[in-house]
Design an enzyme around this catalytic site. Structure first.
Site, PDB file in Angstrom:
ATOM      1  N   SER A 140     -27.120 -21.247  39.075  1.00 53.61           N
ATOM      2  CA  SER A 140     -28.055 -19.729  39.782  1.00 53.61           C
ATOM      3  C   SER A 140     -28.668 -19.790  41.030  1.00 53.61           C
ATOM      4  O   SER A 140     -29.301 -21.430  41.364  1.00 53.61           O
ATOM      5  CB  SER A 140     -28.518 -18.820  39.111  1.00 53.61           C
ATOM      6  OG  SER A 140     -29.443 -18.335  39.406  1.00 53.61           O
ATOM      7  N   TYR A 153     -36.270 -19.246  33.595  1.00 49.19           N
ATOM      8  CA  TYR A 153     -35.124 -18.982  33.844  1.00 49.19           C
ATOM      9  C   TYR A 153     -34.742 -19.733  34.758  1.00 49.19           C
ATOM     10  O   TYR A 153     -33.594 -20.739  35.123  1.00 49.19           O
ATOM     11  CB  TYR A 153     -34.691 -17.432  34.374  1.00 49.19           C
ATOM     12  CG  TYR A 153     -32.972 -17.301  34.157  1.00 49.19           C
ATOM     13  CD1 TYR A 153     -31.835 -17.253  33.796  1.00 49.19           C
ATOM     14  CD2 TYR A 153     -32.236 -17.006  35.836  1.00 49.19           C
ATOM     15  CE1 TYR A 153     -30.882 -16.795  34.446  1.00 49.19           C
ATOM     16  CE2 TYR A 153     -31.395 -17.197  36.019  1.00 49.19           C
ATOM     17  CZ  TYR A 153     -30.305 -16.949  35.026  1.00 49.19           C
ATOM     18  OH  TYR A 153     -29.181 -16.791  35.460  1.00 49.19           O
TER      19      TYR A 153
HETATM   20  P1  NAP Z   1     -23.271 -11.959  30.588  1.00 50.01           P
HETATM   21  O1  NAP Z   1     -22.626 -10.695  31.219  1.00 50.01           O
HETATM   22  O2  NAP Z   1     -24.773 -11.278  29.556  1.00 50.01           O
HETATM   23  O3  NAP Z   1     -22.917 -12.599  29.493  1.00 50.01           O
HETATM   24  C1  NAP Z   1     -23.223 -13.810  28.492  1.00 50.01           C
HETATM   25  C2  NAP Z   1     -22.152 -14.553  27.708  1.00 50.01           C
HETATM   26  O4  NAP Z   1     -22.816 -15.801  27.064  1.00 50.01           O
HETATM   27  C3  NAP Z   1     -21.562 -13.591  27.246  1.00 50.01           C
HETATM   28  O5  NAP Z   1     -20.606 -13.127  26.672  1.00 50.01           O
HETATM   29  C4  NAP Z   1     -22.377 -13.649  25.280  1.00 50.01           C
HETATM   30  O6  NAP Z   1     -22.163 -13.319  24.540  1.00 50.01           O
HETATM   31  C5  NAP Z   1     -23.295 -14.828  26.023  1.00 50.01           C
HETATM   32  N1  NAP Z   1     -24.047 -15.378  24.516  1.00 50.01           N
HETATM   33  C6  NAP Z   1     -25.483 -15.298  24.931  1.00 50.01           C
HETATM   34  N2  NAP Z   1     -25.710 -15.714  24.063  1.00 50.01           N
HETATM   35  C7  NAP Z   1     -25.384 -16.976  23.460  1.00 50.01           C
HETATM   36  C8  NAP Z   1     -25.830 -17.336  22.439  1.00 50.01           C
HETATM   37  N3  NAP Z   1     -26.663 -17.351  22.187  1.00 50.01           N
HETATM   38  N4  NAP Z   1     -24.457 -17.944  21.767  1.00 50.01           N
HETATM   39  C9  NAP Z   1     -23.176 -17.871  22.728  1.00 50.01           C
HETATM   40  N5  NAP Z   1     -22.956 -17.230  23.287  1.00 50.01           N
HETATM   41  C10 NAP Z   1     -23.897 -16.486  23.734  1.00 50.01           C
HETATM   42  O7  NAP Z   1     -23.773 -12.679  31.230  1.00 50.01           O
HETATM   43  P2  NAP Z   1     -23.359 -13.081  33.133  1.00 50.01           P
HETATM   44  O8  NAP Z   1     -23.865 -12.526  34.001  1.00 50.01           O
HETATM   45  O9  NAP Z   1     -21.956 -13.546  32.671  1.00 50.01           O
HETATM   46  O10 NAP Z   1     -23.782 -14.717  32.893  1.00 50.01           O
HETATM   47  C11 NAP Z   1     -22.765 -15.967  32.788  1.00 50.01           C
HETATM   48  C12 NAP Z   1     -23.541 -17.015  33.278  1.00 50.01           C
HETATM   49  O11 NAP Z   1     -24.458 -17.367  34.415  1.00 50.01           O
HETATM   50  C13 NAP Z   1     -24.748 -17.176  32.760  1.00 50.01           C
HETATM   51  O12 NAP Z   1     -25.264 -18.847  32.497  1.00 50.01           O
HETATM   52  C14 NAP Z   1     -25.939 -16.783  33.654  1.00 50.01           C
HETATM   53  O13 NAP Z   1     -26.829 -17.432  33.794  1.00 50.01           O
HETATM   54  C15 NAP Z   1     -24.957 -17.394  35.234  1.00 50.01           C
HETATM   55  N6  NAP Z   1     -25.590 -16.000  36.136  1.00 50.01           N
HETATM   56  C16 NAP Z   1     -25.785 -14.849  36.327  1.00 50.01           C
HETATM   57  C17 NAP Z   1     -25.777 -14.358  37.130  1.00 50.01           C
HETATM   58  C18 NAP Z   1     -25.735 -12.746  37.044  1.00 50.01           C
HETATM   59  O14 NAP Z   1     -26.554 -11.933  38.357  1.00 50.01           O
HETATM   60  N7  NAP Z   1     -25.003 -11.322  36.721  1.00 50.01           N
HETATM   61  C19 NAP Z   1     -26.860 -15.038  38.540  1.00 50.01           C
HETATM   62  C20 NAP Z   1     -26.704 -16.091  37.933  1.00 50.01           C
HETATM   63  C21 NAP Z   1     -25.843 -16.974  37.434  1.00 50.01           C
HETATM   64  P3  NAP Z   1     -22.400 -12.901  23.177  1.00 50.01           P
HETATM   65  O15 NAP Z   1     -23.502 -12.063  23.100  1.00 50.01           O
HETATM   66  O16 NAP Z   1     -21.089 -12.387  22.165  1.00 50.01           O
HETATM   67  O17 NAP Z   1     -22.927 -14.207  22.193  1.00 50.01           O
END
Ligand code: NAP
Length: 262
Positions: A140, A153
């Site tokens: 990120s 984070y």
């Molecule tokens: P999201 O929509 O909240 O999705 C997170 C995913 O991780 C979900 O599929 C969730 O599924 C899974 N997850 C959560 N806890 C888990 C656990 N204990 N074991 C296995 N799976 C788990 O988040 P996202 O925005 O797509 O983020 C994906 C990645 O991108 C992350 O690493 C995040 O840090 C990074 N990122 C996101 C952003 C942003 O603004 N969105 C920015 C920078 C980086 P379940 O709940 O079904 O387990």
């Protein structure tokens, strides 16, 4: 191996992971989808099988739990069809370091750093042996910005960048492609899950735009892909400054400014 390789995606039930799943299915890759919510994974798998005629396995796992993590490691080690790992599952957290509980810090570090490191370590020897394959790690821009006040984070995301750079040094010459993807704010459930009101945020990127840009970087075999960064040369300059600093380290003696007077 990579062209028709099976792709294992963590955090595939929604957001960035689910979008990667759709895009790789569209490209004709079979998939293994990992997350906790089996209902959502099954529904996505069904949709992708029908739309793209690919094989999709669902592997429900809580990656903060030892037995579940071990099962995903075993799948990565043993399933020779898997040639691409998308280390995407992650959580964010609201509040500063003083407001977070020991348990929530533990969970965040376990999911955002321990799990992806162990999964990468599980698959790397097989990919290196094959001389092909790819590991994509979600970092990120927060990992570049202590000023944002998301210290824990951000630290996990800085770790993912370093891990990717290091793995590239170790595995790149063996034919394994490593990519760090650094999104900025992207419209997914991550904010709500962290207790942050999405309406309180400045503009966000749509998740499809983020993943499509990340895949442009993937296809170019970029080591570090920062979709929201307009001037690519800023990253090049930062990395160049880091390397120049390394060249200025003299191991045997303290620098002049640290010498005791007299
Ligand atoms: P999201 O929509 O909240 O999705 C997170 C995913 O991780 C979900 O599929 C969730 O599924 C899974 N997850 C959560 N806890 C888990 C656990 N204990 N074991 C296995 N799976 C788990 O988040 P996202 O925005 O797509 O983020 C994906 C990645 O991108 C992350 O690493 C995040 O840090 C990074 N990122 C996101 C952003 C942003 O603004 N969105 C920015 C920078 C980086 P379940 O709940 O079904 O387990």
């Amino acid at each position: 191996m990579t062209s028709a390789a099976t792709v294992l995606i963590t955090g595939a039930s929604t957001g960035i992971g689910a979008t990667y799943a759709q895009r790789f299915a569209q490209r004709g890759h079979d998939l293994v989808l990992v997350a906790r919510d089996q209902g959502r994974l099954d529904a996505l798998a069904q949709r992708l099988r029908q739309a793209h005629q690919v094989s999709v396995d669902v592997l429900p796992a809580d990656l903060t739990q030892a037995a579940d993590l071990a099962a995903v490691e075993a799948r990565l080690r043993d399933d020779a069809r898997i040639g691409i790992l998308i280390n995407n599952a992650g959580i964010a957290q609201s509040g500063g370091i003083g407001q977070q509980t020991a348990d929530s810090i533990e969970r965040l570090i376990a999911l955002n750093t321990t799990a992806p490191t162990r999964l990468a370590a599980a698959v790397a020897p097989r990919l290196a042996q094959a001389g092909a394959g790819a590991i994509v790690n979600l970092g990120s821009v927060v990992g570049l910005a202590p000023e944002f006040g998301m210290s824990v984070y951000g630290a996990t995301k800085a770790y993912m960048l370093f891990l990717s750079q290091g793995m590239n040094v170790e595995l790149g010459a063996k034919g394994v492609y490593v990519q760090a993807v650094l999104p900025a704010g992207t419209r997914t459930e991550i904010w709500e899950r962290a207790g942050i009101d999405i309406n309180s945020l400045p503009e966000l990127m749509d998740v499809e735009e983020l993943v499509d840009a990340a895949l442009v970087g993937f296809d170019r075999r970029e080591l570090v892909t920062i979709p929201p960064l307009r001037a690519a040369e800023r990253w090049t300059a930062l990395d160049g400054a880091r390397q120049a600093l390394l060249g200025d380290l003299h191991q045997a003696y303290a620098a002049e400014r640290y010498r005791q007077p007299g």
